[in-house]
Design an enzyme around this catalytic site. Structure first.
Site, PDB file in Angstrom:
ATOM      1  N   THR A 273       1.756  10.526  92.186  1.00 37.75           N
ATOM      2  CA  THR A 273       0.976  11.912  92.586  1.00 37.75           C
ATOM      3  C   THR A 273       1.540  11.343  94.507  1.00 37.75           C
ATOM      4  OG1 THR A 273      -0.577  12.470  91.335  1.00 37.75           O
ATOM      5  CG2 THR A 273      -1.652  13.265  93.709  1.00 37.75           C
TER       6      THR A 273
ATOM      7  N   THR B 231       1.701  16.319  92.858  1.00 41.02           N
ATOM      8  CA  THR B 231       1.598  15.424  92.708  1.00 41.02           C
ATOM      9  C   THR B 231       2.629  16.245  90.854  1.00 41.02           C
ATOM     10  OG1 THR B 231       0.946  14.802  90.187  1.00 41.02           O
ATOM     11  CG2 THR B 231      -0.442  17.135  90.855  1.00 41.02           C
TER      12      THR B 231
ATOM     13  N   ASP C  31      -3.379  16.049  81.325  1.00 40.90           N
ATOM     14  CA  ASP C  31      -4.487  15.912  81.878  1.00 40.90           C
ATOM     15  C   ASP C  31      -5.311  16.420  80.743  1.00 40.90           C
ATOM     16  OD1 ASP C  31      -3.452  14.180  84.061  1.00 40.90           O
ATOM     17  OD2 ASP C  31      -4.354  15.881  85.728  1.00 40.90           O
TER      18      ASP C  31
ATOM     19  N   SER D  66      -8.047  15.285  89.422  1.00 38.31           N
ATOM     20  CA  SER D  66      -8.989  14.919  90.049  1.00 38.31           C
ATOM     21  C   SER D  66      -8.873  14.691  91.394  1.00 38.31           C
ATOM     22  CB  SER D  66      -8.366  13.186  89.706  1.00 38.31           C
ATOM     23  OG  SER D  66      -9.592  13.282  88.318  1.00 38.31           O
TER      24      SER D  66
END
Ligand code: GLU
Length: 674
Positions: free
Chosen positions: A471, A489, A511, A536
């Site tokens: 990312t 990302t 994820d 996140s």
């Protein structure tokens, strides 16, 4: 739990036709306004210094081995516009756009296209992104969700079962990749990991609303660089070498990143890379808009790659195909969502709402910290690197983060599918709730692992905690005062290792939680059809609190890569500037510290102010934390924070920027002339 939700109506891409707007330009680089600040006027030293990418000595784009930490970075000051990215060539492309009167969004488009070429391990058009935008004229803060999406055919077992009857993990299995555990390794390189990319539609949506320069023009720097070639940087060289075995699974990836057969060695630092396929893909997007990517030959090539059942350049490798169809690409929509905003002491802070957990988690951590005198525990021995954080300062921040991660792991996912407690971020961000959470923090002992909070009428859920490392983050302020913070990302370094038409395909679907439930119940972040995995990423905007308590002027923008640790990197940087009065570079450079929800507290051992030898046994911060019961890890922490702070310098309004010394980033802007 809700069944599948519906998405808000999406914006339409429109070709930007506005002529170049030449207002508000400082005379960067011209005789009547010579650059006086370091890194001014899109150059890197005073008085007409070095242009990035020129190849002359001092050029920050000349490849250097990646060091882990670049000592002595100074804050950069500019007058009206500034760009911070993780790569000098990308910063240069963005700065040139700003210099021409382009908007922050225009610059973000140019930056993203160059990053996809020079930092392909971290982001690109084959990935997804979240952008927060501040409009200086209307004062609006808006957020754009370009998160990758599961295909419509994905089931809750998509990542862990090859089929209903074959419950083995998708192929290829370990030891193809060894970074994140055997199951993850195999799934990550399978077609199942690839989500429908969102970055291009996000940028088109934002550009349609905020663009000043023609869309097609913004692709030209990357197209030129792809055709002329660029040199492999230290971090890209490391990424190629670390992922060499996995890249061998895809013949296109191997051909681009590795040398000739039979050795097929990783191309080293300084190798000149040309990427004409990427130039062709960008040309299609430049002329056709997102349809050049989401429809036609590029879309078909992406789907063919995801559906591949075998790979391998020298040795055949069986692959589990994904279930993505061209209809998934055509249907993909970037979504505008309501940013999450809350006060923190004398400021307002706005972050990215779900499907990222970043905004809520950072704001929860800060809301908890608001109950403590954090300023009283500032770092000591202040220097360019951010000094030495105090034991109690780190303790408080890490404990607040534990509490925030506990809630995040249980409650936050794609809110089009799973509502937050109370149906909005309000309950999780209520000052009363966070005061109650803060009361669980002891000043004399770490809590180790926090329990998630409880909310009226909300049943307990399972938890999900994974995320990888591929990312990058950019912070951009244009000459009109508009701001973009965007974290972008491909998920893990080199994504799914699939290389299509000159770009890397993401592995973002990893994820999601691989399991749909645990012993406590269903997991909010389980896979679902057309669902977006929880993130996140935490691009963050800070504003002054006006005297009437409302959101006032822009004060700061920041963000970082780092998987789940992003929440810690961003919180640390915000506390550094807002509580500890550090400049943008010091706060960015400062030792990374914090905790997710486990007894382990990280103190980034790559930092020169940490004595990392003997597992930190000779370091006062580490031993102090251990004295409070923290299990301290001094493992290196690879943040990539990019920060801009608006402040008065020598009596004049200015922008002060900092790039993370742990990556290859560079701050560029116009000349600062007070
Ligand atoms: N995939 C992660 C996320 O969306 C980011 C990974 C990274 O920062 O490298 O949160």
């Amino acid at each position: 739990m809700n069944p599948i939700g519906t998405r808000p109506p999406h914006g339409h891409w429109r070709a930007a036709s506005l002529a170049l707007v030449a207002v508000f330009l400082s005379a960067c680089g011209s005789d009547d306004d010579p650059p006086v600040a370091v890194d001014s006027a899109c150059q890197t030293s005073a008085n007409g210094g070095v242009v990035v990418g020129s190849g002359v000595p001092g050029d920050p784009a000349l490849p250097e081995p990646s060091s882990g930490y670049k000592l002595g970075l100074k804050p950069v000051t500019a007058k009206r516009y500034m760009v911070v990215t993780a790569n000098p060539l990308a910063s240069q492309a963005g700065c040139e756009v700003l210099k021409k009167g382009g908007s922050a969004v225009d610059a973000a488009v140019a930056v993203q296209m160059v990053l996809g070429l020079v930092e392909p391990q971290s982001s690109g058009i084959g990935g997804g992104a979240f952008m927060l935008h501040y409009d200086a004229a209307t004062k609006a803060v808006e957020s754009y969700d370009g998160r990758e999406q599961a295909p419509a055919a994905a089931t809750e077992n998509y990542l862990r079962h090859i089929s209903d009857t074959n419950t083995a993990y998708p192929l290829p299995t370990a030891p193809t990749v060894t970074t994140d555990g055997a199951a993850f390794s195999g799934v990550r390189a399978s077609g199942r990991a690839v989500g429908t990319p969102g970055a291009v539609k996000l940028l088109a949506l934002a550009h349609g609303e905020k663009g000043k320069l023609p869309w097609a023009d913004l692709f030209q720097p990357a197209i030129k660089l792809s055709r002329d070639g660029f040199q492999i940087s230290g971090r890209l060289a490391d990424a190629i070498a670390a992922n060499r075995t996995s890249l061998l699974v895809d013949p296109d990836a191997a051909a681009y990143f590795l040398g000739a057969a039979p050795a097929r060695t990783a191309k080293p630092l300084g190798t000149k890379l040309l990427n004409p396929d990427y130039a062709d893909t960008l040309s299609l997007i430049a002329t056709q808009g997102p349809d050049g990517f989401y429809k036609g030959p590029v879309a078909q090539a992406i789907v063919d790659e995801i559906k591949a059942t075998s790979g391998g350049v020298d040795t055949p490798v069986a692959l589990t195909p994904g279930l993505t169809e061209v209809s998934d690409l055509a249907a993909y929509t970037a979504v505008k969502r309501t940013p999450v905003c809350a006060t923190y002491r004398t400021h307002w802070i706005c972050g990215m709402p779900p499907p990222s957990s970043g905004g809520i988690a950072v704001l929860q951590a800060l809301g908890i910290l608001e109950n403590f005198d954090v300023a009283a525990h500032a770092p000591t021995s202040m220097d360019d690197e951010g000094g030495k954080p105090a034991v109690l300062g780190v303790h408080l921040v890490a404990e607040a983060e534990r509490l925030a991660y506990a809630d995040r792991n249980m409650y936050v996912a794609d809110t089009d599918f799973v509502p937050l407690p109370g149906g909005s971020p309000d309950a999780m961000l209520s000052k009363d709730y966070l005061r109650d959470r803060a009361a669980r923090i002891s000043l004399t002992a770490s809590m180790g692992t926090a329990a998630a909070g409880t909310f009226p009428g909300v049943t307990r859920l399972g938890t999900s905690a994974q995320e990888g490392h591929g990312t990058t983050h950019m912070t951009i302020v244009d000459a009109r005062g508009n701001v973009v913070v965007m974290t972008t990302t491909v998920e893990s370094s080199m994504g799914s290792f699939r290389f299509v038409r000159g770009f890397v395909l993401n592995n973002q679907l990893t994820d999601f939680s691989f399991s749909p439930s645990d012993t406590n119940g269903p997991i909010a972040n389980r896979v679902g059809p057309s669902k977006r995995p929880r993130s996140s990423m935490a691009p963050t905007l800070v504003f002054e609190k006006a005297t009437d308590g409302s959101r006032g002027d822009f004060a700061m923008g920041t963000g970082s890569p780092g998987g789940a640790s992003i929440i810690q990197f961003v919180t640390k940087t915000l506390v550094g500037v807002l509580d500890w009065n550090m400049n943008a570079q010091q706060a960015t450079s400062m030792i990374n510290f914090g905790a997710s929800n486990s007894p382990t507290t990280g103190v980034g051992g790559e930092h020169p102010n940490v004595v990392a030898a003997n597992n930190g046994a000779g370091d006062t911060l580490v031993t102090g934390l251990r004295g409070l019961g923290h299990t301290v890890s001094v493992a290196a922490q690879s943040s990539g924070t990019g920060t801009v702070v608006r402040k008065t310098v020598n009596g004049a309004p200015a922008l002060v920027g900092g790039a993370d010394p742990r990556r290859e980033g560079l701050v560029l802007g116009d000349a600062f002339t007070p």
